[in-house]
Design an enzyme around this catalytic site. Structure first.
Site, PDB file in Angstrom:
ATOM      1  N   GLY A  68       0.992  -1.199  -0.110  1.00  0.00           N
ATOM      2  CA  GLY A  68       0.043   0.069   0.121  1.00  0.00           C
ATOM      3  C   GLY A  68       0.914   1.095  -0.123  1.00  0.00           C
ATOM      4  N   CYS A 122       5.425  -5.899   1.454  1.00  0.00           N
ATOM      5  CA  CYS A 122       5.655  -4.270   1.518  1.00  0.00           C
ATOM      6  C   CYS A 122       4.941  -3.736   2.688  1.00  0.00           C
ATOM      7  CB  CYS A 122       5.558  -3.866   0.265  1.00  0.00           C
ATOM      8  SG  CYS A 122       6.313  -2.273  -0.117  1.00  0.00           S
ATOM      9  N   TYR A 123       4.092  -2.840   2.447  1.00  0.00           N
ATOM     10  CA  TYR A 123       3.441  -2.348   3.597  1.00  0.00           C
ATOM     11  C   TYR A 123       2.937  -3.342   4.347  1.00  0.00           C
ATOM     12  CZ  TYR A 123       0.139   0.695   6.142  1.00  0.00           C
ATOM     13  OH  TYR A 123      -0.748   1.328   6.858  1.00  0.00           O
ATOM     14  N   HIS A 164       8.446  -7.501  -3.448  1.00  0.00           N
ATOM     15  CA  HIS A 164       7.035  -7.890  -4.140  1.00  0.00           C
ATOM     16  C   HIS A 164       7.221  -9.445  -4.848  1.00  0.00           C
ATOM     17  CE1 HIS A 164       4.613  -4.483  -3.507  1.00  0.00           C
ATOM     18  NE2 HIS A 164       5.945  -3.920  -3.470  1.00  0.00           N
ATOM     19  N   GLU A 211       5.131 -11.244  -6.084  1.00  0.00           N
ATOM     20  CA  GLU A 211       4.104 -11.681  -7.047  1.00  0.00           C
ATOM     21  C   GLU A 211       4.474 -10.863  -8.421  1.00  0.00           C
ATOM     22  OE1 GLU A 211       3.837  -9.365  -4.768  1.00  0.00           O
ATOM     23  OE2 GLU A 211       3.032  -7.304  -5.005  1.00  0.00           O
ATOM     24  N   SER A 233     -22.051  -9.904 -26.945  1.00  0.00           N
ATOM     25  CA  SER A 233     -21.434  -8.828 -27.863  1.00  0.00           C
ATOM     26  C   SER A 233     -20.257  -9.711 -28.698  1.00  0.00           C
ATOM     27  CB  SER A 233     -20.772  -8.093 -26.992  1.00  0.00           C
ATOM     28  OG  SER A 233     -19.652  -8.615 -26.406  1.00  0.00           O
ATOM     29  N   GLY A 234     -19.955 -10.952 -28.457  1.00  0.00           N
ATOM     30  CA  GLY A 234     -19.043 -11.756 -29.360  1.00  0.00           C
ATOM     31  C   GLY A 234     -17.819 -11.450 -28.811  1.00  0.00           C
ATOM     32  N   GLY A 235     -17.715 -10.600 -27.563  1.00  0.00           N
ATOM     33  CA  GLY A 235     -16.471 -10.643 -26.888  1.00  0.00           C
ATOM     34  C   GLY A 235     -16.138 -11.928 -25.988  1.00  0.00           C
ATOM     35  N   VAL A 236     -15.058 -11.900 -25.189  1.00  0.00           N
ATOM     36  CA  VAL A 236     -14.844 -13.045 -24.645  1.00  0.00           C
ATOM     37  C   VAL A 236     -15.532 -13.111 -23.378  1.00  0.00           C
ATOM     38  CG1 VAL A 236     -12.958 -14.408 -23.319  1.00  0.00           C
ATOM     39  CG2 VAL A 236     -12.364 -12.851 -25.547  1.00  0.00           C
ATOM     40  N   ASP A 237     -15.903 -12.334 -22.591  1.00  0.00           N
ATOM     41  CA  ASP A 237     -16.471 -12.206 -21.371  1.00  0.00           C
ATOM     42  C   ASP A 237     -17.928 -13.002 -21.474  1.00  0.00           C
ATOM     43  OD1 ASP A 237     -14.117 -11.557 -20.349  1.00  0.00           O
ATOM     44  OD2 ASP A 237     -14.783  -9.661 -19.811  1.00  0.00           O
ATOM     45  N   SER A 238     -18.640 -12.093 -22.462  1.00  0.00           N
ATOM     46  CA  SER A 238     -20.078 -12.252 -22.802  1.00  0.00           C
ATOM     47  C   SER A 238     -20.437 -13.717 -23.434  1.00  0.00           C
ATOM     48  CB  SER A 238     -20.935 -11.257 -23.283  1.00  0.00           C
ATOM     49  OG  SER A 238     -20.656 -10.902 -24.676  1.00  0.00           O
ATOM     50  N   SER A 239     -19.381 -13.963 -24.239  1.00  0.00           N
ATOM     51  CA  SER A 239     -19.416 -15.589 -24.911  1.00  0.00           C
ATOM     52  C   SER A 239     -19.348 -16.621 -23.922  1.00  0.00           C
ATOM     53  CB  SER A 239     -18.362 -15.501 -26.057  1.00  0.00           C
ATOM     54  OG  SER A 239     -18.283 -14.324 -26.968  1.00  0.00           O
ATOM     55  N   LYS A 291      -9.284 -12.689 -16.240  1.00  0.00           N
ATOM     56  CA  LYS A 291      -9.487 -12.909 -17.690  1.00  0.00           C
ATOM     57  C   LYS A 291      -8.880 -14.294 -18.177  1.00  0.00           C
ATOM     58  CE  LYS A 291     -10.739 -10.531 -21.241  1.00  0.00           C
ATOM     59  NZ  LYS A 291     -11.881  -9.875 -21.408  1.00  0.00           N
TER      60      LYS A 291
END
Ligand code: XMP
Length: 508
Positions: A54, A81-82, A168, A170, A222-228, A366
């Site tokens: 943070g 870190c923080y 870090h 990550e 929409s044809g996008g990844v998420d909605s598909s 994603k």
């Protein structure tokens, strides 16, 4: 299912921490530090808690603090870190702010033997970003890592299973970061790694099958990844009770509308209504040149078309949204100034009367959504597709939008994408933009006065910042030659070599 809590103290890498944990096969949730108490953490059966970084210093008045009870509830802790400094502070240690100690970037770190550093070499490169450091260890802790400047780059209280690292783990710049997280999850928290996409699909399908039994469900595709992926997952759960509405605003890429229809209606046998609304959108956009106005018009018109369609379907009980985890975590935070109002087709129409929203992907990142999509049998080219803005080609046609311009851009864009893909150029997003510049050229023996198209390709992890992709000259040359030969009215091709910032990815 076992799970890890990522307790958010406002650091910029918080999503990344959760993603790394999940990559290692353990489910991770992010919660703001002020939204969950130690008692609730215990009741939720978390296998371990990670305190994030943070921007604050622990002694500042408005700094985020946490109840020291957390140190004694018997759940392993890792501070980063923080988070590391905060744990030291809560346990009675001391923190000092000193410019002379401040470290930023890749730093050599020497570790001593500790469960957190199993299989980590004595000296390795870690990513640091701090000015404060732990100057006096709390009772029961020992320092387990050092750098040239920092006497406590890590600490541990192995009895209570409490650990802190100043660096870090990550970020990929920390060579053995993944090993450190692995040791925490598996060696210290005793996780088994039961977070698997197959289980997720099974669990989600069963959950929604039960919850939405006999309900009518509507999805804006929409044809996008998420909605598909959301649509196919819901189709598995409720079958023909799901109706998808695909609004084709006429500003999609070449063949995109037909592809969506072929895949969802053809391959998956889903109930799909395709609304061809090109002329309606173009009429609304006539004469409009201002980018934000274009976005607003498309967003509003999209909702109107969607409402009309759903009304004609009669009563709908549930609406499917392709919300994913970063949307959930990011929303609700104080936001920076609006650079562009990103409209995602599939936004929530407020006028439709429905009982609830189904968001089957709201726990996923994603890359996990993509993994689920592939497992569900959605074609790879669709699942791995680059992002495409909701307002589509409208924000890639500078100035007024006409059908002619959209058709011209579609052709140029398809050629550029084809050439990059043929040459296997690695780039996060690549497309063509139709500028509003016209210039003089010569073709045969005749003068031309044609459009200038700009090609854009960017490389990025998160789209917050981006670098322009170093596309090989011969690929650019092939694209330029083909575009000027094959697309009538384009006589000049330029390549955009600006990064973000100062530019943005899209031109509008
Ligand atoms: P910018 O241009 O803001 O783009 O650097 C970052 C990413 O966001 C996408 N983008 C949009 N996506 N609606 C969307 O759904 C929009 O209005 C929009 N504008 C930009 C852009 O394609 C890039 O991936």
């Amino acid at each position: 299912m076992e799970k890890i809590l990522v307790l958010d103290f406002g650091g910029q890498y918080n999503l990344l921490i959760a993603r790394r944990v999940r990559e290692l096969g353990v489910f991770a949730e992010i919660k703001p530090y002020n939204k969950i108490s130690p008692a609730e953490i215990k009741a939720e059966n978390y296998k371990g808690v990670i305190f994030t970084g943070g921007p604050n210093s622990v002694y500042e008045e408005q700094s985020p603090h946490y109840s020291p009870e957390i140190l004694n509830i018997g759940i392993p802790l890792l501070g980063i870190c923080y988070g590391h400094q905060l744990i030291a502070y809560m346990a009675g240690g001391e923190i000092i702010s000193a410019e002379s100690i401040s470290e930023y970037g890749k730093t050599d770190v020497k570790v001593s033997s500790c469960r957190l550093f199993e299989n980590v070499p004595e000296i390795s490169v870690c990513w640091m970003s701090h000015t404060d450091f732990v100057s006096r260890l709390p009772d029961g802790f020992e320092a387990t890592a050092f750098t040239e400047n920092c006497p406590c780059a890590a600490m541990s209280d192995e009895k209570r299973n409490i650990y802190g690292v100043q660096f870090h783990p990550e970020v990929t710049h920390t060579e053995y970061g993944k090993t450190v997280l692995y040791n925490f999850l598996f060696g210290i928290c005793g996780c088994k790694g039961d977070w698997k996409m197959d289980d997720f699909i099974e669990k989600t399908v069963a959950e929604y099958r039960e919850k939405l039994k006999g309900k009518r469900v509507l999805c804006a595709l929409s044809g996008g990844v998420d909605s598909s992926v959301a649509a196919v997952l819901m189709h598995r759960a409720v079958g023909d009770d799901l109706v998808c509405v695909f609004v084709d605003h006429g500003l999609l890429r070449k063949n995109e509308g037909d592809d969506v229809e072929r895949i969802f209606r053809g391959k998956f046998n889903m109930k799909l209504i395709r609304v061809n609304a090109e002329s309606r959108f173009l009429a609304k956009l006539e004469g409009v040149t201002e980018p934000e106005k274009k976005r607003r018009i498309i967003g509003e018109e999209f909702i109107r078309v969607f409402e009309e369609e759903s009304r004609s379907l009669g009563k709908v009980d549930y609406l499917v949204q392709g919300t994913i985890y970063p949307d959930v975590v990011e929303s609700g935070r104080g936001d920076a100034s609006t650079i562009k109002s990103h409209h995602n087709v599939g936004g929530l129409p407020s006028v439709i009367d429905f009982e609830g929203i189904a968001e089957p992907l709201r726990e996923l990142f994603k890359d996990e959504v993509r993994a689920v999509g592939l497992k569900l049998g959605i074609p790879e080219y669709l699942v791995m597709r680059q992002p495409f803005p909701g307002p589509g080609l409208a924000v890639r046609i500078i100035g007024e939008i006409t059908k002619d311009k959209a058709d011209t851009l579609r052709e140029a864009d398809a050629i550029f994408r084809e050439e990059l893909e043929k040459a296997k150029v690695v780039s996060s997003q690549y497309f063509a933009v139709l500028t509003d510049t016209r210039s003089v050229g010569v073709m045969g023996d005749a003068r031309t006065y044609g459009h200038t198209v700009a090609l854009r390709a960017v490389t990025t992890d998160d789209f917050m910042t981006a670098d322009w992709t170093r596309v090989p000259f011969d690929v650019l040359e092939a694209a330029s030659r083909r575009i000027t030969n094959e697309v009538k009215s384009i006589n000049r091709v330029v390549y955009d070599i600006t990064s973000k910032p100062p530019a943005t990815v899209e031109w509008e």
